[in-house]
Design a protein around this motif. Structure first.
Motif, short mmCIF file in Angstrom:
data_model
loop_
_atom_site.label_atom_id
_atom_site.label_comp_id
_atom_site.label_asym_id
_atom_site.label_seq_id
_atom_site.Cartn_x
_atom_site.Cartn_y
_atom_site.Cartn_z
N ASP A 322 -8.98 5.87 -4.39
CA ASP A 322 -8.56 4.94 -3.35
C ASP A 322 -9.08 3.52 -3.53
N VAL A 323 -10.00 3.31 -4.47
CA VAL A 323 -10.47 1.97 -4.78
C VAL A 323 -10.32 1.78 -6.28
N PHE A 324 -9.68 0.69 -6.70
CA PHE A 324 -9.46 0.51 -8.13
C PHE A 324 -9.53 -0.97 -8.50
N ASP A 325 -9.71 -1.17 -9.80
CA ASP A 325 -9.93 -2.49 -10.38
C ASP A 325 -8.77 -2.81 -11.32
N THR A 326 -8.05 -3.89 -11.04
CA THR A 326 -6.96 -4.32 -11.90
C THR A 326 -7.30 -5.70 -12.46
N MET A 327 -7.72 -5.72 -13.70
CA MET A 327 -8.07 -6.98 -14.37
C MET A 327 -9.11 -7.77 -13.57
N GLY A 328 -10.04 -7.06 -12.93
CA GLY A 328 -11.10 -7.72 -12.17
C GLY A 328 -10.81 -7.92 -10.70
N LEU A 329 -9.61 -7.57 -10.26
CA LEU A 329 -9.26 -7.69 -8.84
C LEU A 329 -9.38 -6.32 -8.19
N ILE A 330 -10.26 -6.20 -7.18
CA ILE A 330 -10.52 -4.92 -6.54
C ILE A 330 -9.54 -4.73 -5.38
N SER A 331 -8.91 -3.57 -5.35
CA SER A 331 -8.00 -3.25 -4.26
C SER A 331 -8.29 -1.85 -3.76
N ALA A 332 -7.77 -1.52 -2.58
CA ALA A 332 -8.02 -0.21 -1.98
C ALA A 332 -6.79 0.26 -1.25
N SER A 333 -6.63 1.58 -1.20
CA SER A 333 -5.51 2.20 -0.51
C SER A 333 -6.04 3.47 0.15
N PHE A 334 -6.10 3.49 1.49
CA PHE A 334 -6.64 4.62 2.22
C PHE A 334 -5.58 5.23 3.12
N GLY A 335 -5.63 6.54 3.27
CA GLY A 335 -4.82 7.23 4.26
C GLY A 335 -3.33 7.02 4.11
N GLN A 336 -2.65 6.96 5.26
CA GLN A 336 -1.20 6.78 5.29
C GLN A 336 -0.87 5.29 5.20
N TRP A 337 -1.07 4.74 3.98
CA TRP A 337 -0.90 3.30 3.79
C TRP A 337 0.56 2.87 3.98
N GLN A 338 1.51 3.83 3.91
CA GLN A 338 2.92 3.49 4.15
C GLN A 338 3.23 3.34 5.63
N GLY A 339 2.29 3.75 6.51
CA GLY A 339 2.52 3.68 7.94
C GLY A 339 3.19 4.93 8.47
N ALA A 340 3.41 4.97 9.76
CA ALA A 340 4.02 6.12 10.42
C ALA A 340 5.17 5.65 11.30
N ARG A 341 6.16 6.51 11.49
CA ARG A 341 7.30 6.17 12.32
C ARG A 341 6.83 5.83 13.75
N GLY A 342 7.24 4.69 14.24
CA GLY A 342 6.85 4.26 15.58
C GLY A 342 5.49 3.63 15.65
N GLY A 343 4.79 3.53 14.52
CA GLY A 343 3.46 2.95 14.52
C GLY A 343 3.50 1.43 14.49
N GLN A 344 2.32 0.83 14.63
CA GLN A 344 2.19 -0.62 14.58
C GLN A 344 1.37 -1.00 13.35
N TRP A 345 1.52 -2.24 12.95
CA TRP A 345 0.77 -2.70 11.78
C TRP A 345 0.47 -4.19 11.89
N VAL A 346 -0.52 -4.62 11.13
CA VAL A 346 -0.86 -6.03 11.05
C VAL A 346 -1.17 -6.35 9.59
N GLU A 347 -0.79 -7.55 9.18
CA GLU A 347 -0.93 -7.96 7.78
C GLU A 347 -1.45 -9.39 7.74
N ILE A 348 -2.46 -9.63 6.94
CA ILE A 348 -2.96 -10.99 6.72
C ILE A 348 -3.12 -11.20 5.22
N ALA A 349 -2.91 -12.44 4.77
CA ALA A 349 -3.00 -12.74 3.34
C ALA A 349 -3.54 -14.15 3.13
N ASP A 350 -4.40 -14.28 2.15
CA ASP A 350 -4.88 -15.57 1.68
C ASP A 350 -4.42 -15.66 0.22
#
Length: 438
Positions: A322-350
């Protein structure tokens, strides 16, 4: 008692050693289909990238390791298993008897359906033989095309980039790491790789490879976009297929892989499976899966081996990458990262600083997330998701400002622990998210 292990990768070797430790007088036969010392496939990118020597891929360094443990090594390919006669038939006609059998035959690379995929300059990145061929061709400034930008593909990408080649990556899905990342995160990782000098083509397929009929001669690689690239080497990393075809007619149940229970035993008593060919139930996703991860293969092999020697052991879950390194950039993916039907989400980016976060909610529970370049919240995110913590009013706060995860953790988790420890607390007197999920 005679134990036969099909496969001498990490799962097979760990199982053989565990059996020897727990059954000092039993016979152990370890069968591999590649001559030479057993090695770890996951070490091959490190070999290609120049981080280790070929000897560094070997699972055990001492040449007499298996001889000292009285583990007999056999090289060859199994073509049939008879559970009626308790025998394994080999490709060369040999027949090997067993009392207990472990199937740890791993998987083989899935070759894309592309015209010219058998061209001498096209290779998988799977065996030491593949690695030697790739290293011979992947010289500095060589033109290299990598097909596939999944988890393994990105590891191979980094190894190839370390060799100083001119690298282009072709991914048929609309983003990099498509099985772990949503569009926003995958696109940011793509921009990061492009900043590192790698060309990345998403939503694109290789349609043909022409030329290169002599190893080392240039190839013309045509893409579904109509573009044509020239390459000195093509590497494909497009998934894997469990090696279970030889089990047809054996009575051993297979779906995608060999179906096992929590003890790693198949539907046939005394026959077990572990590693990339084993299909086990995952309590997190509530379905049977093939994990394809070396730590899981090791855990499964240890469990199977204990049961083969009369002990009682069970697998309680699978470790997730769930945590990996791509050319020095660390990213993570936990749980149901695709979301759930009827669920809510928030996204921020720099975008300028390659930082990204997306949180997925179902009612007031955080169920999944993607992050890129944000490492300080990893343990909090994992804890929230794994323990199904009810956030209450903090869900709405996080939807407005997801950077307040630490505050939410303090309020929703740490205070609950203090509450439980209080001498005035009566168990069951108030709802507790951590206790409810236990």
């Amino acid at each position: 008692m005679r134990h036969v292990i099909l496969g001498n990768g990490p799962a097979g070797v760990i199982a053989a050693e565990t059996i020897r430790k727990n059954a000092p007088l039993d016979d152990i036969v370890l069968i591999g289909d590649e001559a030479g010392p057993p090695y770890a496939r996951m070490a091959i990118p490190n070999l290609i990238g120049g981080n280790i020597s070929e000897a560094g891929t070997h699972l055990r360094r001492a040449k007499d390791h298996f001889e000292r443990l009285q583990i007999a090594q056999v090289f060859g390919r199994a073509v049939h298993v008879s559970t009626r006669t308790r025998t394994v038939k080999m490709e060369d006609g040999r027949v090997i008897d067993f009392d207990k059998l472990l199937i740890a035959t791993g998987a083989s690379p899935r070759a894309p359906l592309i015209h010219g995929i058998e061209t001498p300059g096209v290779h998988a990145c799977w065996t030491l033989h593949d690695a030697r061929a790739i290293m011979a061709l992947a010289q500095p400034v060589a033109r290299v095309i990598l097909i596939g930008a999944g988890f393994v593909g990105c590891i191979v990408m980094e190894a190839l980039a370390a060799r100083g080649v001119n690298l282009a990556v072709v991914e048929k899905r609309d983003r990099m790491l498509p099985n772990m990342m949503g569009k926003g995160a995958g696109d940011m990782i793509q921009r990061w790789c492009e900043k590192k000098g790698i060309k990345v083509f998403t939503s694109t397929r290789v349609t043909s490879v022409d030329g290169g009929m002599v190893a080392g001669s240039p190839m013309a690689v045509r893409l579904s976009s109509g573009m044509e690239l020239h390459a000195d080497l093509v590497v494909h990393s497009a998934g894997a297929v469990p090696n279970v075809g030889f089990l047809r007619g054996s009575g051993i149940r297979c779906l995608q892989g060999v179906v096992v229970d929590a003890s790693m035993q198949t539907n046939v008593p005394g026959v077990y499976a572990a590693g990339d060919c084993a299909e086990a139930f995952d309590s997190v996703s509530c379905r049977s899966v093939i994990s394809g991860v070396q730590p899981n293969a090791a855990d499964q092999a240890y469990c199977a081996a204990l049961n083969m020697t009369g002990r009682s052991a069970f697998q309680r879950g699978l470790r997730q990458i769930d945590v990996f390194d791509t050319m020095g950039l660390i990213s993570a993916s936990f749980g149901q990262w695709q979301g759930a039907r009827g669920g809510q989400w928030v996204e921020i980016a720099d975008e300028a600083h390659f930082k990204y976060m997306r949180l997925e909610f179902s009612q007031d529970v955080l169920i999944g997330c993607n992050t890129v370049g944000v490492t300080e919240h990893a343990s909090i995110l994992r804890g929230f998701i794994e323990h199904h913590v009810h956030l209450g009013e903090w869900k709405d706060i996080l939807l407005q400002d997801p950077t307040r995860l630490k505050d939410a953790y303090r309020e929703c988790v740490q205070q609950e622990f203090v509450y439980q420890a209080s001498p005035f607390h009566t168990p069951g007197a108030a709802p507790n998210a951590m206790r409810e999920s236990a």
